[in-house]
Enzyme design. Structure first.
Site, PDB file in Angstrom:
ATOM      1  CG  ASN A   9     176.499 -10.130 -44.008  1.00  0.00           C
ATOM      2  OD1 ASN A   9     177.159  -9.219 -43.504  1.00  0.00           O
ATOM      3  ND2 ASN A   9     175.458  -9.895 -44.790  1.00  0.00           N
ATOM      4  CE  LYS A  11     172.435  -9.730 -42.615  1.00  0.00           C
ATOM      5  NZ  LYS A  11     170.999  -9.951 -42.784  1.00  0.00           N
ATOM      6  CG  HIS A  95     173.040  -8.305 -48.254  1.00  0.00           C
ATOM      7  ND1 HIS A  95     171.905  -7.875 -47.611  1.00  0.00           N
ATOM      8  CD2 HIS A  95     173.343  -9.513 -47.732  1.00  0.00           C
ATOM      9  CE1 HIS A  95     171.547  -8.801 -46.726  1.00  0.00           C
ATOM     10  NE2 HIS A  95     172.402  -9.798 -46.782  1.00  0.00           N
ATOM     11  CD  GLU A  97     170.310  -6.932 -44.479  1.00  0.00           C
ATOM     12  OE1 GLU A  97     171.497  -6.703 -44.212  1.00  0.00           O
ATOM     13  OE2 GLU A  97     169.695  -7.946 -44.079  1.00  0.00           O
ATOM     14  CD  GLU A 167     171.664 -13.162 -48.402  1.00  0.00           C
ATOM     15  OE1 GLU A 167     172.326 -13.805 -47.588  1.00  0.00           O
ATOM     16  OE2 GLU A 167     171.413 -11.961 -48.269  1.00  0.00           O
ATOM     17  N   GLY A 173     166.653 -12.569 -41.733  1.00  0.00           N
ATOM     18  CA  GLY A 173     166.668 -11.763 -40.514  1.00  0.00           C
ATOM     19  C   GLY A 173     165.458 -11.925 -39.617  1.00  0.00           C
ATOM     20  CB  SER A 214     166.765 -17.364 -41.371  1.00  0.00           C
ATOM     21  OG  SER A 214     166.319 -16.051 -41.443  1.00  0.00           O
TER      22      SER A 214
HETATM   23  P1  13P Z   1     170.008 -14.033 -41.478  1.00  0.00           P
HETATM   24  O1  13P Z   1     170.813 -15.294 -41.429  1.00  0.00           O
HETATM   25  O2  13P Z   1     170.110 -13.212 -40.229  1.00  0.00           O
HETATM   26  O3  13P Z   1     168.602 -14.278 -41.925  1.00  0.00           O
HETATM   27  O4  13P Z   1     170.658 -13.133 -42.621  1.00  0.00           O
HETATM   28  C1  13P Z   1     170.812 -13.650 -43.873  1.00  0.00           C
HETATM   29  C2  13P Z   1     171.631 -12.690 -44.639  1.00  0.00           C
HETATM   30  O5  13P Z   1     171.154 -11.641 -45.023  1.00  0.00           O
HETATM   31  C3  13P Z   1     173.044 -13.035 -44.854  1.00  0.00           C
HETATM   32  O6  13P Z   1     173.648 -12.127 -45.689  1.00  0.00           O
END
Ligand code: 13P
Length: 262
Positions: A9, A11, A95, A97, A167, A173, A214
């Site tokens: 992902n 992002k 997600h 976010e 997640e 993140g 992560s």
């Molecule tokens: P990270 O691997 O940067 O923690 O992100 C996880 C995530 O949100 C994948 O969609």
């Protein structure tokens, strides 16, 4: 054994040049081992470009979101039809976010899931609790609500085109927190158990549940070797080919039988 799945992902990262370079490097580094399914989900503006760079490789294309309508007056939005037109096979929905930063409700995510599945996309449906919810011992309740409301009324046939990414928001993140492999395994077991209660044991058995907090090359083996952890949804470490491919290799190792691995 359910096939392992590694998804990148990206992002809201990369430029045109970086997206092109990253997709080319991942495609080139994949090798021919087909025991692991791999997909990358770049930002919308680079879908066509990345799709082009992935042509002929084993890496599938996915999107990070969609708007739940085929077309219409929805300024700034992207439809499932457009994603399919661009060669997307997968879409990430729900997600954290989008839930927490952009305020998407369970009902809106549910609508998106339905429309995406109806359109023929494979859905990667994300769920997970915040740190405050975990500390308040609400993990089970939150996962339960997200599952019930996000997937309400879906048929067993539709569910074969859906996987879940667990997640934990508190471990995403570079938050400084990491879920242990045991915590990941426990949450996956809760999800699979509840999914089985709602949709039947058969659906729960074939359901793929990915972990997405992560994941990095150092902990990928420990996570992906856990029962019920079928894949990884990778954020930060999907932005460079080397760590992403190392996680793919970890997934391949976890598909080997003990005799093969010896
Ligand atoms: P990270 O691997 O940067 O923690 O992100 C996880 C995530 O949100 C994948 O969609």
């Amino acid at each position: 054994m359910r096939q392992k799945f590694v998804i990148g992902n990206w992002k809201m990262h990369t430029t045109t040049a970086e997206a092109s370079h990253l997709a080319t490097a991942i495609a080139a580094g994949m090798g021919t081992d087909d025991r692991v399914t791999v997909a990358v989900c770049p930002p919308f503006p680079y879908l066509a470009l990345v799709g082009d760079r992935l042509k002929g490789s084993r890496v599938a294309l996915g999107a990070q979101n969609l708007y739940p309508a085929q077309e219409g007056a929805f300024t700034g939005e992207v439809s499932p039809t457009m994603l399919l037109d661009l060669g997307c096979q997968y879409v990430i929905l729900g997600h954290s976010e989008r839930r927490h930063t952009l305020g998407e409700s369970d009902a809106f995510i549910h609508h998106k899931v339905r429309v995406a599945l109806d359109a023929g996309l494979e859905v990667i449906f994300c769920i997970g609790e915040t740190l405050a919810q975990r500390q308040a011992d609400q993990t089970r309740t939150v996962l339960d609500r997200q599952l019930l409301q996000g997937l309400d009324g879906l048929s067993a046939a539709a569910l074969t085109h859906l996987s879940i990414a667990y997640e934990p928001v508190w471990a995403i993140g570079g938050s400084g927190h990491h879920a242990t492999p045991q915590q990941a395994q426990d949450a996956h077991a809760i999800i699979r158990h509840r999914f089985g209660q709602i949709f039947g044991a058969r659906s729960a058995q074939t359901l793929m549940i990915h972990y997405g907090g992560s994941v990095n090359p150092e902990d990928a083996d420990a996570l992906l070797s856990r029962p019920g952890v079928d894949g990884g949804l990778i954020g930060g470490d999907s932005l460079k080919a080397e760590p992403f491919l190392a996680i793919v290799q970890a997934a391949i190792r976890q598909t080997q039988t003990p005799v093969e691995a010896a």
